[in-house]
Scaffold this active site. Structure first.
Site, PDB file in Angstrom:
ATOM      1  N   GLY A  41       0.780  -1.223   0.000  1.00 58.83           N
ATOM      2  CA  GLY A  41       0.000   0.000   0.000  1.00 58.83           C
ATOM      3  C   GLY A  41       0.814   1.276   0.000  1.00 58.83           C
ATOM      4  N   GLY A 177       1.975  19.872   9.154  1.00 58.78           N
ATOM      5  CA  GLY A 177       1.918  18.607   9.863  1.00 58.78           C
ATOM      6  C   GLY A 177       3.098  17.723   9.500  1.00 58.78           C
ATOM      7  N   HIS A 435      26.381   4.505  28.317  1.00 56.17           N
ATOM      8  CA  HIS A 435      27.028   5.798  28.126  1.00 56.17           C
ATOM      9  C   HIS A 435      28.169   5.677  27.119  1.00 56.17           C
ATOM     10  CE1 HIS A 435      28.628   9.757  29.106  1.00 56.17           C
ATOM     11  NE2 HIS A 435      29.833   9.198  29.223  1.00 56.17           N
TER      12      HIS A 435
END
Length: 457
Positions: A41, A177, A435
């Site tokens: 789609g 948007g 980290h």
């Protein structure tokens, strides 16, 4: 006419439809999937995947421009639209081939053609009728325009914008948007002068105000212009340019105008109402379990009111498949579905905005903490600014998370878990973030809300 039968007939092979078909097949159901175009789609062929490929090309261009700042001598020779297109289409082709293989491996029957719903329930494709014990509607959406604004020539939707074989000099984007800011971002990375026109007071007006303001600051720094609180009035075009007149009488001219004012439900002319399905402004009305008013007919994805996101379609497709199979699944409410705009910088969120939380629980019952990415080592290394904002109920759970910065879309899943599981900041704070990573910014915000900030005051 030939009539066929199956356990379930799915009308539409986009994100929601194919997800439903795959899960149903896993559960042992005989499935027919009707698709008039290509499996995958809009998301795969004209939306999510190709636009993000363009955004990555823009990211590489921006990195080349700034490479000398970190001691890497690189020259950007320009953007080759043909090669960018080939790169984008190659990614889409690989994803499409993989999806076709997956559908085939699950034994799903794919019917090519435009289907229409009939009572029974059933789906008619040409002269053939495919009758199922259940039918799932998943016909997706289309690009909207504005009253009096005809698409064509110099006026584009996102689909035509993807097919441009040139890099324009100037573009006007109508709509601030997600679609609008993503195309504005990629065009600016390609060296285009871009102006966004948004009728509401902020870019990404559905997001937390802090996120919108952070994106606006970043866009100003990048040279992306925008006019907020301005509405489209009219447009004229010639063979070479288009001119937009706004509601205050001012005019903007550009090579192209992108209409990015949202998407509408693709439900017209498909027999829905004739078969007993109730529509409201084109959207299929369902109950909380995604059942329509027609017996044994369900709806998923963009045609159901709410967020029009591929991953919401996936979740709803899986949900309906399991509901049909009697598994009593849990449906994730729209507020807990993560949202990402893949602009530069990215904007990601899940849960309630601070204003929504205050409206729901009262302003005295809500607390928010905003961590600046300037304090995050990894963000400094990759050269991004932005924020991480966490919203909680005082002495209660996290109810919203809002992030702005490059690559923050990769962090939203952790935030979704905190919101979806109703975790308190005190529950999350003890867990260690590696980290240096950008995920530490989330950890810092949770620590601060738990009353023990580390790298913040």
């Amino acid at each position: 006419m030939t009539e066929y039968t199956a356990d379930v007939v799915v009308l539409g092979g986009g994100s929601g439809g194919y997800a439903a078909a795959l899960r149903l097949a896993e559960l042992g159901k005989d499935v027919v999937l009707v698709e008039k175009d290509k499996l995958g789609g809009t998301c795969l062929h004209r939306g999510c995947i190709p636009t993000k490929a363009l955004l990555h090309a823009g990211e590489v261009a921006d990195a080349a421009r700034s490479a000398a700042d970190i001691g890497v001598n690189v020259t950007l020779g320009g953007i080759d639209p043909a090669r960018v297109r080939a790169y984008r289409e190659g990614i889409v082709a690989k994803k499409y081939k993989g999806l076709e293989g997956l559908i085939s491996a699950r034994g799903i029957r794919v019917v090519s053609g435009e289907g229409a719903l009939e009572t029974g329930p059933a789906v008619r494709v040409g002269d053939d009728l495919y009758r199922g014990a259940d039918v799932i509607l998943a016909t997706g959406s289309y690009s909207r325009s504005l009253p009096g604004l005809e698409i064509g020539g110099r006026v584009l939707t996102s689909e035509q914008a993807l097919d441009l074989d040139v890099i324009p000099e100037r573009v006007i984007v109508l709509g601030g948007g997600v679609i609008g800011v993503e195309f504005a971002s990629v065009w600016r990375s390609f060296g285009v002068d871009v102006t966004i026109v948004e009728a509401l007071p902020h870019l990404l007006p559905a997001e937390d105000a802090s996120s919108s303001k952070a994106l606006e600051r970043a866009f100003r720094k990048r040279g992306i212009a925008f006019q907020l609180g301005r509405r489209f009035a009219s447009l004229t075009q010639t063979a070479d340019a288009a001119t937009v007149t706004l509601d205050d009488g001012s005019e903007l001219s550009a090579d192209y105008v992108l209409v990015a004012v949202g998407r509408g439900p693709a439900t017209a002319g498909l027999g829905y109402e004739e078969a007993g399905v109730v529509l409201d402004r084109g959207f299929v009305q369902t109950d909380e379990r995604l059942r329509t008013a027609a017996a044994h007919v369900w709806a998923v994805g963009d045609i159901v009111p709410g967020l029009q996101l591929a991953h919401r379609g996936f979740q709803q497709g899986i949900f309906v498949a399991e509901e049909i199979a009697g598994l009593s699944p849990v449906l994730v409410p729209d507020v807990d579905v993560p949202r990402v705009a893949y602009s530069h910088p990215e904007v990601a969120s899940v849960g309630l905005t601070e204003a929504q939380a205050q409206d729901r629980y009262g302003s005295e019952a809500v607390k928010a903490y905003e961590y600046n990415l300037a304090g995050n080592g990894r963000s400094e290394i990759i050269g991004t600014s932005g924020i991480v904002k966490i919203v909680r109920r005082i002495d209660g759970p996290v109810v919203g998370a809002h992030l702005v910065g490059d690559r923050v879309g990769e962090l939203i899943s952790e935030a979704q878990l905190a919101v979806g599981w109703e975790a308190h900041p005190e529950d999350v704070a003890p867990f260690v973030h590696a980290h240096p990573t950008q995920s530490e910014a989330l950890g810092e915000a949770f620590l601060a809300l738990a009353g023990k900030p580390l790298h913040a005051l």
